[in-house]
Design an enzyme around this catalytic site. Structure first.
Site, PDB file in Angstrom:
ATOM      1  N   ASP A 127      -7.988   1.679   1.800  1.00  0.00           N
ATOM      2  CA  ASP A 127      -7.646   2.641   2.855  1.00  0.00           C
ATOM      3  C   ASP A 127      -8.385   3.964   2.795  1.00  0.00           C
ATOM      4  O   ASP A 127      -8.083   4.848   3.569  1.00  0.00           O
ATOM      5  CB  ASP A 127      -6.122   2.888   2.804  1.00  0.00           C
ATOM      6  N   HIS A 147      -6.150   9.722  -1.307  1.00  0.00           N
ATOM      7  CA  HIS A 147      -6.865   9.665  -0.020  1.00  0.00           C
ATOM      8  C   HIS A 147      -6.110  10.224   1.190  1.00  0.00           C
ATOM      9  O   HIS A 147      -6.613  10.084   2.314  1.00  0.00           O
ATOM     10  CB  HIS A 147      -7.400   8.256   0.249  1.00  0.00           C
ATOM     11  N   HIS A 183       0.865  -1.185   0.000  1.00  0.00           N
ATOM     12  CA  HIS A 183       0.000   0.000   0.000  1.00  0.00           C
ATOM     13  C   HIS A 183       0.900   1.234   0.000  1.00  0.00           C
ATOM     14  O   HIS A 183       1.501   1.559   1.016  1.00  0.00           O
ATOM     15  CB  HIS A 183      -0.903  -0.009   1.220  1.00  0.00           C
TER      16      HIS A 183
HETATM   17 ZN   LIG Z   1      -3.396   4.918   2.488  1.00  0.00          ZN
END
Ligand SMILES: [Zn+2]
Length: 1000
Positions: free
Chosen positions: A372, A576, A260
């Site tokens: 996420d 994000h 990620h």
């Molecule tokens: Zn993230």
């Protein structure tokens, strides 16, 4: 027998820690190290290697925050190591607990080919396997001194190179050539897997004891002083327990390699470019050694960076994509926030993401990967389906503060009724190590047991951690079929989804948004970033509309390349941690600069198109980019000097009160500058409840439990300061009252404006914001009895409770809306509209005459101090408005109107709209030329009221054929739209329709 279990476990701990693990690299010699510290920002390889290097020694400090140091490593493999596996082992000052969030490096060959990343838990470089002995070794190492921004919540100047100082952060700890003892390494993996598994089993289970005694027998044959030559015999003692097969009912896990990588967060964008290179270099290196290993990478933007900055690694990636090991996933340009991006931007995330994958790799991604982001819009199912994707994955809802989400595998139904097969990995992380604890948690936590058998586990170090390691792959192999463990298979996301959907075709249905009961402050933090996003989205809309209108008229070319580039820049900033305002100061400083550049370029494109359309002349020509006619100008058209509205606003001032009346609304403002009456003259109705005052600014303490920029906690409401004292209340002109207030370290100047003919009161606000850990709200008490509010989302709206009956309702104490929020009772409603605010809250309170009234508040500003200690300090300018007597359709119209003000240019003539719509309840969201540069016109529209609609679309130029397409402008399978453009078009509630018009 006597119970010595704990003693045996403690013995294993010590031997593993002190003897076995250190014996993996039992023999080592130091490398010769030279260094050059780059003075500023990162430089290319070719430049770096031409600089003057000086000797460096182990223990030496390096790395001012955000600095880059280049190391030149050289050495020779000792002749006696012939036949061994030789590696370089590098430690540039790692703190193992902070993996992914500190210094890291990328190694290159002498001629500049990236070899592998160097990360805390993946700190080796391949040298020779087997070694000839006596060969020369050489590496360049580009090391980044990314500071540790920790602990969360403590304000730090390290988040911007402009404030971070120059003191070195790290020390060189190790730069060696070493022999990797493979047998010892395998023994470590065996012992760790069994030790971890044993601790997940109950002391009553025979399997736990069988493992323990096998480990004990292995320790008995292992010589702690000579691990290397006794490792094989120790492994033989473990073979039996490792070969015991899994139970028939064991949970099945699809282990998907992943990293990620936040596109910006506690580091700037430019560092992500390098993080991606390090991780993909690692991953492709691991793929060479482990053909069964699969790695899913989301965010097309990151692969585009790799292509631009590290073409050699990109070619490796392409090779493994072709071979099916490296799996582009997600289908979006970045992993965006999904609360705040507008409809068209959300669609373009998929358009640009999927198109990149198709053009670069020849693949169509069908799974959406968003582990996420901070809550998931109820518009997404339809957008996902219209992009051609089928599956959705996240796990963030497991972070809910209040309620436990009931499903892990389910149908997710959006506002229009589209259902998408969705999975929340029950492992509750997107950075798994495949530890026994994680695997057991996934199995225990999995809510669908008895109906489904499968879950997905994304494994690999994220961010700067370097992705999956060979140790994780070793764990996956050992747990493929192991008694007491879930069964682990390394698979792709699509392999998981196909198997999960096949075994569980009728999972439960969740209707509506996936609201995250956490991180509600992200609707408000970093207001200038949010305003930049909102403004850019509307400028892009106008640029496409007017450029298409001019291009179809043959008056100008269509700026394909510019729009493609500008869209991608806006999409990137919807990442994000950028749009939500949760990044360091550096990131938001750059976002604001980016939006200024984007805005200037789009204004220029719009100006040029409108000038071409209006012709040469000196008469004012008014353009209307809103999808609704206004002021005598048709939607998407322009009119030369439209007739002036005959209506006026009359101001009377008496007894310290200001009364503005335009014949539709009468607004009374008192000596405090607050609205004491807002009378809807058409409906004959007072909007404010008895005794209430409107546009009341309220200040609350706002220090969350841990995540400053992310969270506003419910307890913020326990105390409030009403900002009623005014320094100045005065009439600006007949249409406006000016109010100036000072409070704390801040100053606000508001203009309450009632324009002639307007059905809304506009409030222009300038704030010089100097508060710390406060949230500023603007309150409108409204005399309607509403138990829910409607908030605009992408291509529609979502209803949320205005009460706190259940814990699910109560948790929605702060909500996100796009351009408008609406409350109403049968026959009457009120909209609150904004040009850059997303956070809102809606509450109810009793009114003196009985019943309840509803209070709508906008969350204007916050002032968290982590990760950006200066968040939102300084000047802000924005507008919001209250529109009495508004139905949902009026709210939609006012939202567009406030965000798309008319534009006037000097010219000769008006402009006929390129497209126009006849009928109610449908809005044209985009008018553009097709991305394939065929010259086809693309029109995207949607049903905006949540009902059925029937409209006719007409076009100013002849149309040969109308084709319904998906978001990527490809013919929609089973497309059912009429060939004749003037035919009736029927839409179901909230349906999005994209039409491609081939010109005749
Ligand atoms: Zn993230």
């Amino acid at each position: 027998m006597h119970d010595d279990r704990q003693l045996a476990e403690a013995r294993l701990d010590r031997v593993l820690r002190e003897r076995v693990r250190p014996a993996v690299y039992g023999r080592a010699v130091p490398l010769d190290v030279q260094v050059w510290h780059a003075p500023g920002e990162p430089v290319p390889f070719e430049y770096a290697v031409r600089q003057d290097y000086r000797p460096a020694r182990i223990g030496e400090a390096w790395g001012p925050p955000w600095g880059t140091s280049w190391f030149r490593l050289s050495g020779r493999v000792p002749p006696e190591w012939a036949g061994e596996t030789v590696e370089a082992v590098i430690d540039i000052g790692f703190v193992i607990e902070r993996t992914g969030f500190l210094c890291e490096a990328l190694a290159y060959t002498a001629d500049g080919r990236p070899v592998k990343g160097i990360n805390p838990r993946n700190a080796w470089l391949p040298v020779a396997a087997p070694a000839a002995g006596g060969e020369d070794v050489f590496f360049w190492v580009e090391a980044a001194a990314n500071p540790i921004i920790h602990p969360i919540g403590v304000p730090t100047p390290l988040g911007d190179k402009e404030t971070a100082g120059t003191a070195p952060l790290y020390r060189l700890l190790r730069m060696d050539l070493a022999v990797l003892d493979r047998e010892v390494w395998e023994l470590v993996q065996d012992m760790e897997v069994l030790d971890q598994l044993m601790h997940q089993l109950g002391a009553h289970e025979p399997r736990r004891h069988e493992i323990l005694r096998a480990l004990e027998r292995a320790l008995d044959v292992l010589d702690p002083l000579d691990v290397g030559s006794t490792a094989a015999e120790a492994r033989a003692r473990l073979a039996g327990v490792l070969a015991a097969p899994a139970q028939a009912s064991a949970h099945r896990i699809s282990a998907v390699g992943h990293a990620h990588i936040d596109s910006a967060w506690l580091w700037p964008l430019r560092e992500t470019v390098r993080k991606v290179a390090r991780t993909t270099a690692n991953v492709t290196h691991l793929m060479d050694a482990e053909p069964g290993f699969r790695f899913a990478m989301s965010q097309a933007q990151q692969l585009a960076w790799l292509k631009e900055h590290h073409p050699a690694v990109y070619e490796r990636v392409k090779r493994f994509v072709a071979g099916g090991q490296f799996v582009p996933t997600g289908g979006m340009w970045v992993e965006p926030d999904t609360n705040m991006p507008g409809g068209e931007a959300m669609a373009r995330q998929f358009v640009h993401g999927k198109r990149f994958y198709a053009e670069e790799f020849g693949i169509e991604t069908v799974d959406v990967w968003l582990p996420d982001s901070f809550g998931y819009s109820a518009a997404l199912p339809q957008i996902i389906k219209l992009s051609g994707s089928r599956w959705f994955l996240t796990q963030k809802i497991s972070w809910n503060q209040t309620n436990r989400f009931p499903h892990h595998t389910f149908w997710w139904e959006g506002i229009d009724g589209t259902r998408i097969f969705t999975h929340f990995p029950p492992v509750d992380t997107y950075n798994a190590e495949l530890s026994a604890e994680e695997l057991a948690h996934a199995s225990r936590n999995y809510a669908e047991k008895g109906r489904g058998t499968r879950s997905l586990v994304p494994f690999g170090w994220g961010d700067g951690g370097g992705g999956p390691t060979r140790e994780m792959v070793a764990r996956a192999r050992r747990t493929a079929d192991l008694e007491g463990s879930p069964q682990v298979r390394m698979e792709t996301p699509v392999e998981f989804f196909e198997a999960a959907a096949a075994e569980y075709p009728d999972p439960p249905v969740w209707v509506g948004e996936l609201y995250l009961e956490l991180h509600r402050g992200t609707y408000t933090s970093q207001a200038r970033t949010k305003q930049g996003n909102r403004r850019s989205e509307h400028l892009l809309r106008e640029a496409e509309l007017w450029s298409a209108t001019a291009a179809v008229a043959g008056l100008a070319g269509y700026p394909y390349d510019e729009l493609d580039r500008l869209w991608k820049r806006v999409l990137l900033n919807q990442f994000h941690d950028i749009l939500p305002g949760s990044s360091i100061a550096w990131v938001h400083r750059e976002a604001e600069a980016a939006y200024a550049e984007i805005g200037a370029e789009l204004e220029e494109i719009i100006q040029q198109a409108q000038q071409a359309l209006a012709g040469r002349g000196e008469r004012p020509v008014v353009f209307n980019g809103s999808p609704y006619a206004r002021g005598g100008v048709p939607a998407f058209g322009a009119t030369r000097a439209p007739e002036a509205d005959a209506s006026t606003t009359v101001m009377t001032i008496a007894d310290g009160e200001f009364v503005m009346d335009n014949g539709l609304l009468r607004v009374t403002v008192d000596g405090d500058g607050l609205i004491t009456s807002l009378r809807d003259l058409t409906a004959g109705r007072e909007v404010l409840p008895p005794g209430a005052r409107g546009n009341l600014l309220q200040l609350h303490k706002d220090l969350p439990i841990s995540w400053d920029a992310w969270d506003v906690e419910g307890y913020y409401r326990n105390t409030v300061t009403d900002l009623v004292a005014a320094e100045e209340v005065a009439a600006d002109d007949a249409t406006a009252v000016r109010v100036v207030r000072a409070f704390g370290s801040s100053r606000v100047r508001q203009t309450l404006r009632l324009l002639p003919g307007a059905r809304r009161l506009d409030i222009e606000t300038e704030v010089d914001w100097g508060e710390r850990e406060r949230i500023l709200k603007a309150a409108f008490p409204i005399d309607v009895r509403a138990d829910r509010s409607a908030a605009e989302i992408q291509y529609g709206h979502v209803y949320r409770p205005a009460h706190a009956n259940t814990s699910w309702d109560a948790a929605k104490f702060e909500i996100c809306a796009h351009r408008w929020l609406h409350v109403g009772e049968p026959g009457y409603g009120v909209a609150v509209v904004n040009d850059s605010t997303y956070g809102h809250d809606v509450t109810r309170r009793p009114t003196p005459g009985g019943g309840t009234a509803t209070t709508v508040r906008l969350s204007l500003l916050r002032a968290p101090r982590f990760p950006d200690p200066q968040t939102d300090q300084g000047m802000h300018r924005f507008r919001y408005a209250i529109a009495p007597g508004a139905a949902i359709g009026d709210a939609v119209r006012e939202g567009y109107d406030l965000n798309l003000p008319p534009r006037t240019v000097r010219g000769a003539h008006g402009v006929r709209p390129l497209v126009s719509l006849e009928g109610e309840g449908v809005v044209v969201e985009a008018v553009k030329l097709a991305d394939d540069r065929s010259g086809d016109l693309v029109v995207r529209l949607y049903e905006c009221l949540g009902g059925r609609a029937s409209v006719r679309l007409s076009c100013a130029v002849p149309v040969a054929e109308t084709i319904e397409t998906d978001l990527l402008e490809r013919p929609l399978a089973g497309g059912r739209r009429p060939a004749a453009p003037d035919d009736e078009l029927r839409l179901r509630p909230f349906e999005i329709v994209t039409l491609r018009l081939r010109r005749g």
